[in-house]
Design an enzyme around this catalytic site. Structure first.
Site: not given
Ligand code: P1T
Length: 383
Positions: A50, A102, A174, A199
């Protein structure tokens, strides 16, 4: 000091070295949750996956390299990365965000972090001065998406970064739609860059993953602490796939941009199309800013058919044969989407229509196929 690589070499080699164990050129997929210690606390830099994982480290170094950043952090998704950024703040803090963004980012801010006392102002940042009236001593972050999803508005990163600096607020960009091939926001003064690597970076519609990059050591430590505490981290296989995708980012982006331009110009001249949103068009309202801060104009565009009614748009997207009707973007294959009912359905109709997301709007992620096939497909669907 090692020689700084040019972008098209950094995508392949940036931050990478053959694996120490057997010299494997690609980093192994370290499919392990934990690492042997010789005595408690003594290990080879990895304790638990983690916190760290060597495949993840390779990816974090790669994204840092191509964004000209000091640090990279990888997450289970773009939204997990954004969630981590927003957890830097406390109740009463204020954020100014682009109004067009978004739908999932809007949802995270308004339906999750609103509950925890963050106040978010959504502002059209096409004229950076508009932001000034929302800045006050509680402002902690300016959140910029550019080009915006799905209206393709372009925000002047340098101008917003200057406002952030002057008011002691962090500026996050972003960079999903542009990818680092087209713009590197840290170089323009931003503090944090986010990617939905799902993406263009991974690029093959086979992985969900998020990335952040920063230069500031203290900021990196805070983000890594939240990341490790909350645990929204990617598995090693997804890190490997993203890393593999990044190696061809420059080749794919070149073609995405060429095909994007050809499709935008085709649509702009089509008598049945009313409006095309693509930052490379000279009549795009932010074309000059795009020219200043982007190396080219990308493969994302939106358009509204003449009349702009829902039925016409639905019939176009249903009749496309090569473009696949699907959420997401940035993969090698061309996708079409209907933002109002798909990616931006979580934004109330009145709010999304104010920023231009009308029912007739269609969004295209132009892939890297032969552009003639793409244009012929659009032609038959529009007819
Ligand atoms: O899907 P995920 O990896 O969690 O990334 C979220 C995200 C963040 N930022 C931008 C600009 C995005 O476009 C996205 C995801 N967007 C889509 C799925 C879409 O079709 O628009």
């Amino acid at each position: 000091m090692a020689k700084k690589l040019r972008f098209n070499s950094a995508t392949i080699h940036g931050g990478q070295q053959p694996d120490k164990a057997y010299g494997s050129v690609m980093p192994p997929i370290y499919q392990t949750s934990t690492y042997a210690q010789t005595t408690p606390g003594e290990h080879q830099g990895y304790e638990y996956s983690r916190t760290h994982n060597p495949t993840r480290t390779a990816l974090e170094r790669s994204i840092a390299s191509i964004e000209n950043a000091k640090h990279g952090l990888a997450f289970a998704s773009g939204m997990a990365a954004m969630d981590t950024v927003l957890k830097l703040f406390k109740p009463g803090d204020e954020i100014i965000s682009t109004d067009d963004l978004y739908g999932g980012s809007y949802r995270l801010m308004t339906q999750i972090f609103d509950k925890y006392g963050l106040k978010i102002h959504f502002v059209n940042m096409e004229k950076p001065d508009t932001v000034t009236q929302f800045l006050n001593d509680k402002t902690r972050l300016i959140w910029v998406e550019t080009p915006t999803n799905p209206m393709m508005k372009v925000v002047d990163i340098q101008a917003i970064a200057a406002l952030g600096k002057a008011h002691n607020a962090l500026v996050a960009v972003d960079n999903t739609f542009a990818s680092p091939y087209l713009q590197q926001p840290l170089d323009l003064g931003a503090d944090i860059v986010l990617h939905s690597a799902t993406k263009y970076l991974a690029g093959h519609s086979d992985t969900v993953l998020g990335l952040l990059v920063v230069n500031d050591d203290a900021l990196q430590e805070k983000l890594a602490f939240i990341q490790n505490s909350g645990g929204g981290v990617p598995g090693p296989m997804d890190c490997f796939l993203t890393l593999r995708g990044i190696k061809t980012l420059h080749l794919r982006m070149q073609r995405h941009c060429e095909n994007g331009a050809a499709v935008a110009i085709y649509l702009q001249h089509h008598p049945k199309i009313e409006k095309v949103y693509w930052p490379g068009l000279v009549d795009h309202p932010n074309h000059e800013v795009a020219k200043k801060q982007m190396n080219a104009f990308g493969g994302m565009l939106s358009f509204v058919p003449r009349g702009g009614d829902l039925q016409t748009s639905m019939s176009i997207v249903e009749n496309l044969k090569l473009f696949i009707l699907a959420e997401s973007l940035g993969g090698v294959e061309s996708l079409a989407g209907h933002p109002a009912s798909m990616t931006h359905a979580s934004i109330p109709k009145a709010v999304r229509e104010k920023s231009g997301v009308v029912d007739g709007l269609i969004r295209l992620s132009v892939g890297i196929e032969d552009v003639q096939d793409l244009i012929e497909d659009l032609d038959q669907a529009i007819a």
